[in-house]
Design an enzyme around this catalytic site. Structure first.
Site, PDB file in Angstrom:
ATOM      1  N   LYS A 160       0.688  14.418   1.232  1.00 20.77           N
ATOM      2  CA  LYS A 160      -0.685  14.704   0.802  1.00 20.77           C
ATOM      3  C   LYS A 160      -0.907  16.216   0.583  1.00 20.77           C
ATOM      4  CE  LYS A 160      -2.501  10.623   3.236  1.00 20.77           C
ATOM      5  NZ  LYS A 160      -3.171   9.755   2.246  1.00 20.77           N
ATOM      6  N   THR A 208      -8.591   6.333  -1.931  1.00 19.05           N
ATOM      7  CA  THR A 208      -9.941   5.774  -2.092  1.00 19.05           C
ATOM      8  C   THR A 208     -10.975   6.863  -1.813  1.00 19.05           C
ATOM      9  OG1 THR A 208      -9.666   4.909   0.140  1.00 19.05           O
ATOM     10  CG2 THR A 208      -9.478   3.328  -1.672  1.00 19.05           C
ATOM     11  N   LYS A 243      -8.746  13.645   4.796  1.00 19.03           N
ATOM     12  CA  LYS A 243      -7.845  12.482   4.787  1.00 19.03           C
ATOM     13  C   LYS A 243      -6.836  12.671   5.897  1.00 19.03           C
ATOM     14  CE  LYS A 243      -6.640  13.614   0.465  1.00 19.03           C
ATOM     15  NZ  LYS A 243      -6.660  12.432  -0.374  1.00 19.03           N
ATOM     16  N   ARG A 244      -6.034  11.630   6.182  1.00 21.44           N
ATOM     17  CA  ARG A 244      -4.967  11.810   7.161  1.00 21.44           C
ATOM     18  C   ARG A 244      -4.053  12.957   6.722  1.00 21.44           C
ATOM     19  NH1 ARG A 244      -4.342   7.933  11.496  1.00 21.44           N
ATOM     20  NH2 ARG A 244      -2.336   8.918  11.863  1.00 21.44           N
ATOM     21  N   LYS A 263     -14.734   8.019  -3.600  1.00 21.14           N
ATOM     22  CA  LYS A 263     -15.986   8.326  -2.893  1.00 21.14           C
ATOM     23  C   LYS A 263     -16.525   9.689  -3.318  1.00 21.14           C
ATOM     24  CE  LYS A 263     -14.054   5.660   0.853  1.00 21.14           C
ATOM     25  NZ  LYS A 263     -13.229   5.714   2.079  1.00 21.14           N
ATOM     26  N   HIS A 293       0.804  -1.229   0.000  1.00 23.64           N
ATOM     27  CA  HIS A 293       0.000   0.000   0.000  1.00 23.64           C
ATOM     28  C   HIS A 293       0.830   1.268   0.000  1.00 23.64           C
ATOM     29  CE1 HIS A 293      -3.924  -1.952   0.887  1.00 23.64           C
ATOM     30  NE2 HIS A 293      -3.167  -2.838   1.495  1.00 23.64           N
TER      31      HIS A 293
HETATM   32  C1  F58 Z   1      -3.083   3.686   2.084  1.00 25.39           C
HETATM   33  N1  F58 Z   1      -2.134   3.309   3.085  1.00 25.39           N
HETATM   34  C2  F58 Z   1      -2.455   4.421   0.924  1.00 25.39           C
HETATM   35  N2  F58 Z   1      -1.523   2.936   5.249  1.00 25.39           N
HETATM   36  O1  F58 Z   1      -1.735   5.528   1.362  1.00 25.39           O
HETATM   37  C3  F58 Z   1      -3.574   4.851  -0.017  1.00 25.39           C
HETATM   38  O2  F58 Z   1      -3.039   5.481  -1.147  1.00 25.39           O
HETATM   39  C4  F58 Z   1      -4.380   3.646  -0.430  1.00 25.39           C
HETATM   40  O3  F58 Z   1      -5.497   4.023  -1.160  1.00 25.39           O
HETATM   41  C5  F58 Z   1      -4.840   2.875   0.783  1.00 25.39           C
HETATM   42  O4  F58 Z   1      -3.742   2.536   1.609  1.00 25.39           O
HETATM   43  C6  F58 Z   1      -5.548   1.598   0.420  1.00 25.39           C
HETATM   44  O5  F58 Z   1      -4.774   0.855  -0.477  1.00 25.39           O
HETATM   45  C7  F58 Z   1      -2.459   3.371   4.379  1.00 25.39           C
HETATM   46  O6  F58 Z   1      -3.561   3.747   4.744  1.00 25.39           O
HETATM   47  C8  F58 Z   1      -1.638   2.969   6.588  1.00 25.39           C
HETATM   48  O7  F58 Z   1      -2.510   3.593   7.161  1.00 25.39           O
HETATM   49  C9  F58 Z   1      -0.621   2.177   7.363  1.00 25.39           C
HETATM   50  C10 F58 Z   1      -1.065   1.938   8.770  1.00 25.39           C
HETATM   51  C11 F58 Z   1      -0.046   1.174   9.553  1.00 25.39           C
HETATM   52  C12 F58 Z   1       1.322   1.771   9.478  1.00 25.39           C
HETATM   53  C13 F58 Z   1       1.758   2.078   8.076  1.00 25.39           C
HETATM   54  C14 F58 Z   1       0.719   2.829   7.269  1.00 25.39           C
END
Ligand code: F58
Length: 830
Positions: A568, A671, A562-563, A675, A371
């Site tokens: 970002k 994602t 978003k985060r 939405k 991811h």
């Molecule tokens: C996200 N990753 C990607 N990681 O940033 C985003 O582009 C993508 O759409 C999504 O995954 C789904 O594929 C992400 O959310 C985390 O939150 C992890 C949590 C645990 C530690 C490392 C990052």
């Protein structure tokens, strides 16, 4: 059932309305209030009422839940296990009612509790067992897996505390614990009998001779994993899958040693400590400090899950030959990748298989989704820590590495640099275990989550591995469940769509294409705008009630939710807000100015100080704008605290402009972008992640693209000079000066210095390089919004072409191309 029974079971206070109008659901709700919760209408709190509804709804799906498991069992179907450290589920009640086709019935039936449907829904606490996109993707996939009738299970951790709740004090983020289980949780079914011991620490004993040594992991410290099951109903198909979450329980009620020596309190303390494993979700997205507790969490849930997988497999099979034909294990990022050495350990040490056989079975069973390409988010562990906590696993990883490097050397002789680049364990002293490398080497498929992201994995991040095993790499572009993200959260648009093109889209989102022919139809455009306006008013009411934020629903609503992360680039968005402010105060904007609300929402990792400072800057800029007597009539910046699934369900349907502005090459997919599109927002975005595919679907005329593409980003890196962009642009120069002089923080002029330094000193995410292009595009957005007819047509085209981004499509691709499973046929009637 008759009203008589109701009255004897639950006496109603005199003079209240809502006499039972009949209907099985009213009676069921009342029965659950009485017999499940021991409350009557005098004593029931609104939470009791919510819980009575939950008990009633879950009762309505239990038979199908059991039947679904039976069907899997009797057909000995190939099962898919989706292992994820995060499931960001949000509220379940409304979504489950929609899937069960009971939402109209319950909307009516809750009047028996003298309350409204909306009131009942409001009492549900979000299940927020995830950080962001990765955890929400897992939740969308669960919905699609049940809807498409795949024999899939979600496996994860039942954290006692989910993602922290974000508080804003004086514009700054602070964190409060998310004690989501405080009032009980009636969705879950504790399975006290389903307990697996999980071992930690200890040593490895080796015995045997003539090359056939055996290993045993002994003197371990053990913890129990106890299962909690959640039903996951499919959309109107009578299928109910299972999400199984593990909680840590002490193996012993008391440590006998302490107990015997009379230290009773110490004995209880010890028990509590071991239950810490499932206490809290780690809130750090993207930077993974090598914390022992985090590795414990990972192994804890993997070991319990594999114990469960093998128990189920062994009911029907007594050899492992068919294991990969009966079991698929999907690793949601590397967080569960310790499953690879764990499966090897079980097969070799406990089941007595030869290494080669065990290895073939492990790799043919497992697949891995990546991811992220951010180097700091690629998981590594110190070899020392792994060896201390999981000594046998370290030996197995070392052996996997040794055998893999033999292959590398055979394939690429005389290329020692390649060894360091591909070795699973690197370094001389203080060695490091690279989990992504382990996951690629130990699985049959590695996938990226958008076309661009997969291309980058193949060409750059994992290029050495791609050259070794090109057949292992695949793309599966992410998707979202439109049950939650359209049917549930945007009932107005859903009804309008169905009125216009029928309801075939509710079974296959591709059918939204039928909307295109209405994209220039006056009547449809008008109705579409009314829905959007209604959603804006609904958001405004929600924000006023919960946050005392007042929106002007006639402004263009421009959202970035978003985060927070530097890549970002919320800062770039804020620079646009400052630019508008400066131009308005200078009188440089004309009468044609398009009034806007720029809305931010999102959490920063608690330790990510720069992002926390950006949140503070957003608040200060918002205050400056709000204090300006003429600017505030045209421009508003708002920050909505505590972004989460439920809040997103209010924000997204109201949004007109979706900000997807990451530095190209860094957002694996996104994602949220999908939405917003599905709900009729136009995207202002870089060519990053799934934005590229969104633009391909809608065409460039229906997408506001700006900025460098991922190749240009890489090309620019070497000689990048951030200062040059400041010199060349007066608007930018002015913003930099304002930050330098403390314009937005007069009481503490150097407050935002670290933001400035990050830009002047490298600007790693190229905010300055993309600024001019971003502002130019924003001006086009403003102009386009003034032609409301054209804007609406573009928005409708976005909705009509969002079918590709259904998680049903994504899950079906995993099933076909990675898991090799087929949908099950409908249930036989009971
Ligand atoms: C996200 N990753 C990607 N990681 O940033 C985003 O582009 C993508 O759409 C999504 O995954 C789904 O594929 C992400 O959310 C985390 O939150 C992890 C949590 C645990 C530690 C490392 C990052």
């Amino acid at each position: 059932m008759g009203s008589k029974t109701t009255i004897t079971v639950v006496p109603r206070p005199e003079g209240t309305s809502g006499a039972d109008k009949g209907g099985p659901y009213r009676q069921s709700i009342l029965n659950h209030l009485t017999f499940g919760l021991s409350k009557d209408m005098y004593s029931a709190t609104s939470r009791d009422k919510f819980n009575a509804v939950v008990l009633s709804v879950r009762a309505a799906m239990i038979k199908n839940w059991i039947r679904t498991s039976q069907q899997y069992y009797h057909s000995d179907a190939k099962r898919v296990y989706y292992l994820s450290l995060e499931f960001l589920l949000g509220r379940l009640l409304h979504s489950y009612l929609i899937n069960l086709n009971l939402s109209d019935q319950y909307r009516e039936a809750v009047d028996v509790l003298d309350t409204s449907f909306e009131n009942v829904l409001e009492h549900e606490w979000d299940a927020a067992l995830g950080n962001g996109g990765l955890g929400r993707l897992a939740a969308c996939f669960l919905d699609s897996m049940a809807t498409l009738q795949y024999p899939c299970y979600g496996y994860g951790i039942r954290y006692e505390y989910g993602i922290f709740s974000q508080r804003i004090k004086d514009g700054s983020q602070s964190e409060a614990p998310d004690n989501w289980l405080r009032y009980g949780n009636f969705w879950e079914f504790p399975r006290a009998e389903l307990l697996y011991p999980v071992r930690f620490y200890g040593t490895v004993q080796t015995f045997g001779s003539d090359g056939r040594t055996k290993s045993a992991w002994v003197e371990t410290d053990d913890i129990l994993a106890m299962a909690y099951d959640y039903p996951v109903p499919g959309y109107r198909n009578d299928f109910v899958n299972t999400l199984r979450l593990w909680a840590a329980k002490s193996t012993r009620d008391f440590n006998l040693e302490y107990f015997n020596s009379g230290d009773y309190v110490k004995a209880v303390e010890d028990k509590n400590n071991s239950e810490n494993i499932s206490k809290v979700l780690y809130p750090n997205d993207y930077s993974l400090a090598g914390k022992e507790l985090r590795l414990k969490q990972q192994y804890f849930f993997v070991a319990a899950t594999l114990g469960d997988v093998l128990r189920r497999y062994k009911k029907f099979h007594n050899t492992y030959d068919t294991f990969p034909q009966k079991v698929a294990i999907q690793l949601n990022d590397t967080h569960p990748s310790i499953a690879i050495p764990e499966l090897m350990r079980i097969l070799v040490d406990e089941e007595g298989l030869e290494w080669e056989d065990a290895w073939a079975i492990t790799a043919r069973t497992t697949s891995y989704t990546n991811h992220t390409v951010l180097p700091e988010a690629l998981e590594t562990w110190s070899e020392e820590l792994v060896g201390h906590l999981l000594p046998r696993h370290l030996q197995i990883i070392q052996e996997i590495d040794r055998r893999f490097l033999i292959q590398v050397k055979r394939r690429f002789p005389e290329d020692p640099a390649r060894t360091e680049r591909t070795a699973i364990i690197t370094g001389d002293t203080g060695r490091t275990v690279h989990m992504a490398r382990l996951a690629i080497v130990g699985s049959h498929t590695t996938n990226g989550v958008s076309r661009l992201h997969t291309d980058i994995l193949e060409a750059a991040t994992f290029n050495d591995f791609y050259l070794m095993y090109p057949e292992r790499f695949q793309n599966v572009t992410n998707g979202i469940t439109y049950r939650r993200w359209l049917i549930e959260s945007n009932p107005g648009l859903s009804a309008l769509i169905t009125e216009s093109i029928g309801d075939a889209w509710t079974r296959d989102l591709e059918n939204l294409r039928g909307l295109e022919e209405f994209s220039a139809d006056d009547g449809f455009c008008k109705a579409f705008n009314e829905v959007k306006q209604g959603n804006k008013r609904r958001l405004a009411a929600y924000l006023e009630k919960n946050h005392k934020i007042i929106l002007n629903p006639s402004f263009l609503l421009d959202c970035q939710a978003k985060r927070f992360h530097e890549y970002k680039r919320q800062l770039l968005n804020l620079f646009h807000a400052i630019t508008l402010y400066n131009r308005l105060t200078d009188g440089r904007e004309t009468d044609l100015f398009t009034p806007r609300t720029i809305l931010f929402s999102g959490k920063s990792a608690p330790g990510y100080l720069l992002c926390k400072l950006v949140i503070k800057l957003i608040h200060n800029v918002a205050d400056v704008i709000a204090a300006h007597p003429s600017v505030r009539d045209k421009l508003q910046v708002v920050f909505v605290p505590n972004y989460g699934v439920t809040l997103a369900q209010f924000i997204i349907p109201a949004t007109e402009l979706s900000e997807q502005i990451s530095t190209a090459g860094y957002e694996a997919s996104g994602t949220g972008n999908m939405k917003f599109m599905l709900n009729g927002a136009l995207t202002l975005g870089t060519l990053d992640g799934a934005n590229v595919e969104i633009r391909d679907e809608v065409g460039e005329e229906n997408f506001f693209r700006f900025g460098l593409d991922s190749n240009e980003v890489q090309a620019l890196r070497a000689g990048y000079n951030p200062k040059k962009y400041i010199e060349e642009n007066d608007d930018l120069k002015r913003i930099i000066r304002q930050l330098e002089s403390g314009f937005f923080s007069p009481e503490n002029p150097s407050l935002f210095r670290p933001i400035l330094d990050s830009l002047l000193d490298g600007d790693h995410y190229l905010v300055l390089a993309d600024y001019a292009s971003y502002i130019e595009r924003q001006q086009e957005v403003s102009a386009a919004y003034r032609d409301r007819g054209e804007w609406t047509t573009k928005a409708i085209v976005n909705v009509a072409r969002s079918g590709k981004f259904s998680s049903d499509r994504a899950v079906a691709e995993y099933a076909r191309n990675i898991w090799n499973v087929s949908p099950l046929s409908p249930h036989e009637p009971l």
